[in-house]
Design a protein around this motif. Structure first.
Motif: not given
Length: 441
Positions: A414-420, A364-382
Motif C-alpha cells: 500500500g505504500q505510494h511508489l513513484p513511477p520512476n 497491487a504493490s507487487i504489480e506496481a513494483l513489477t510495472q515500475a521496473f519494466t517501465r524504467d529499470h533505473g540502470g539496474f540489471s535485475r
C-alpha cells in the motif's frame, strides 16, 4: 443470471480475474481447469455445494470460511488461488491436496495455485508413444539392476531408453550425472520425458502429466521435499530452461543431494517465467509394501519407514526449510526480472509486513513494483522481489541480498511508489558516492 463464455468460463469469475494480473500461461491453465473440472466460479459463502466447478478464491477466507469451502467441495471440483504467494491462504491450502502451480513473471507477477480434494481426471486414452520413459544406472551394476523396470515397460507397451552411464562414485548416480543424462535424452527425443530411477516398477501408464499438459512434474515427500526419483519434462521452453538450469547447478555442486538441487532449480525458474508445475500424487511415488502400492502407477523399491521419506539425514538443516504451502520462502525471491542493462548491479525489493495487509493491497504493490521496473529499470540489471510477511523473513531476504551485493530496498504493501522508483533509487545511490566517482571520473 450468469452468462458463460463458449470456453466454459463465466463472466463473473473472468471479470474478477481481470484485475489479478494473470499471465497468458496462467490463463491457459485456467481455461484447462474450466474444461476439465467445470466453469470458473468466484467463491462466496453463498455458493451452494455441487460438483463440477473451478472455484476461484481471490480473498483469503477466515477459518470458518475455509471450513465451509472445504465442506462444499467434491472430487469433481478444483480450487484456484490467483495470489498463491500470499501466506494468508496457507490455512486453506493446508486443507486441500496440492495439484499444481504456475509461476510468476513480469506479465503475471503472482503464483497461480490450484488444488482440490483428490486427483480425479477424465479417463482418456493416449497414444502409447506420446511419452518416452528414460532411466540410467551405473555401468558397474549391469543390466540385472533394471530387469523389473524393463519388463514393466515392455508389458505396458511404452517406448523407453534405459542406459548404463559412467559415474564418479561406484554404484551411485550423482545429481549432475542424472541431469546430464536426462538433458541428453531430452535433446535426442521428440516426446515429453518421464525419468524414473532404475529400481522402480511401472504398474500403469503414467499419463497424468500428459493429461494436464504441464512443463514440469515432480513428487514431493512429506508435502515439500522434492524427489528426483520421478521427474517429468514437457517439450516447452520452460521445461527446457528447468532442465538446463538444473544441469548447470548440479554440475557446479555435483555432490549435493539431488532433491535439494531440483528444489532450488524449481524456485529459480518459477520466479523468472510462468513454469507450469504439477505435483505428482503418491500413486506416482508409492513404496513397495505400503498400503496403496498395489493400485499405484509407479512403485519404488524403498523401505516403507518414516526415516526413508526424507533427504540425506546428514544434509544441513539450515538449507532444508520447507516450502510453506507451495510458495517460496524468504531466501527465494517471488519474482526475478532481468533488464537490458549490461551492468551487474541488481536491486532486491523486500515487500514486508504482508501478514497485516489486505491480500489485494499486497497484490497491487507487487504489480506496481513489477510495472515500475519494466517501465524504467533505473540502470539496474535485475530486480529480485521478495515477499516477506514477517520480520524474520525480511531479515533473511536482506542478508541474502547483501551477500549477493544487491542494492536493498524495503517497502510495505500500500505504500505510494513513484513511477520512476528505480531511477530515484539509483540517483540516491549516486548522490552518496564521492563526487569524482558519481561523475564517472
Amino acid at each position: 443470471m450468469t452468462r458463460r463464455h463458449s470456453n466454459g468460463t463465466d463472466d463473473d469469475a473472468m471479470e474478477a480475474l481481470r484485475g489479478c494480473g494473470v499471465s497468458q500461461q496462467q490463463r491457459r491453465r485456467l481455461q484447462w481447469l474450466s474444461r476439465t473440472f467445470g466453469p470458473l466460479a468466484p467463491w462466496s459463502d453463498g455458493v451452494s455445494p455441487r460438483g463440477g466447478r473451478t472455484i476461484v478464491v481471490i480473498d483469503p477466507p477466515t477459518g470458518a470460511g475455509a471450513e465451509r469451502l472445504y465442506r462444499s467441495l467434491t472430487t469433481h471440483d478444483a480450487v484456484v488461488i490467483p495470489f498463491g504467494e500470499n501466506p494468508a491462504f496457507d490455512f486453506l491450502k493446508s486443507k486441500l491436496t496440492e495439484f499444481g502451480t504456475v509461476g510468476a513473471s513480469a506479465e503475471g507477477p503472482h503464483e497461480l495455485w490450484w488444488g482440490g480434494l483428490a486427483w480425479r481426471l477424465p479417463s482418456l486414452t493416449l497414444p502409447t508413444d506420446a511419452l518416452h520413459v528414460v532411466s540410467c544406472h551405473p555401468n558397474t551394476l549391469g543390466d540385472l539392476h533394471i530387469y523389473h523396470l524393463r519388463r514393466s515397460l515392455q508389458r505396458l507397451g511404452l517406448p523407453f531408453a534405459l542406459e548404463p552411464i559412467d559415474t564418479r562414485h561406484r554404484g551411485v548416480v550423482s545429481a549432475a550425472e542424472k541431469a546430464s543424462f536426462i538433458r541428453r535424452m531430452w535433446q535426442r527425443q521428440a516426446e515429453p520425458l518421464l525419468f524414473v530411477d532404475p529400481d522402480v516398477i511401472l504398474q500403469a501408464a503414467p499419463t497424468l502429466p500428459l493429461l494436464v499438459d504441464c512443463d514440469f512434474s515432480v513428487h514431493k515427500w512429506n508435502g515439500w521435499e522434492m524427489s528426483a526419483r520421478t521427474l517429468y519434462f514437457g517439450r516447452s521452453r520452460a521445461a527446457e530452461m528447468m532442465l538446463t538450469t538444473w544441469h548447470e547447478i548440479a554440475s557446479s555442486y555435483p555432490d549435493v543431494w539431488d532433491g535439494y538441487l531440483i528444489d532450488q532449480t524449481w524456485s529459480l525458474v518459477s520466479s523468472q517465467l510462468p513454469l507450469d508445475t504439477v505435483w505428482l500424487p503418491r500413486s506416482y511415488h508409492a513404496v513397495a509394501g505400503e498400503t496403496g502400492a498395489r493400485n499405484a502407477a509407479i512403485v519404488h523399491n524403498l523401505t516403507p519407514t518414516t526415516a526413508d521419506l526424507g533427504p540425506d539425514a546428514g544434509f544441513a538443516e539450515m538449507v532444508r526449510s520447507a516450502r510453506r504451502a507451495g510458495r517460496a520462502g524468504a531466501r527465494d525471491p517471488l519474482l526475478v526480472i532481468d533488464s537490458n542493462q549490461p551492468s551487474k548491479t541488481a536491486v532486491t525489493v523486500i515487500l514486508s509486513g504482508a501478514e497485516a495487509s489486505d491480500a489485494r493491497i499486497t497484490a497491487a504493490s507487487i504489480e506496481a513494483l513489477t510495472q515500475a521496473f519494466t517501465r524504467d529499470h533505473g540502470g539496474f540489471s535485475r530486480l529480485e522481489l521478495s515477499l516477506c510477511p514477517w520480520p524474520q523473513d525480511a531479515r533473511l531476504a536482506r542478508e541474502a541480498a547483501l551477500l549477493a551485493a544487491n542494492r536493498v530496498v524495503e517497502v510495505t504493501p500500500g505504500q505510494h511508489l513513484p513511477p520512476n522508483l528505480f531511477r530515484a533509487i539509483a540517483a540516491s545511490d549516486a548522490a552518496r558516492l564521492p563526487t569524482n566517482i558519481a561523475r564517472g571520473r
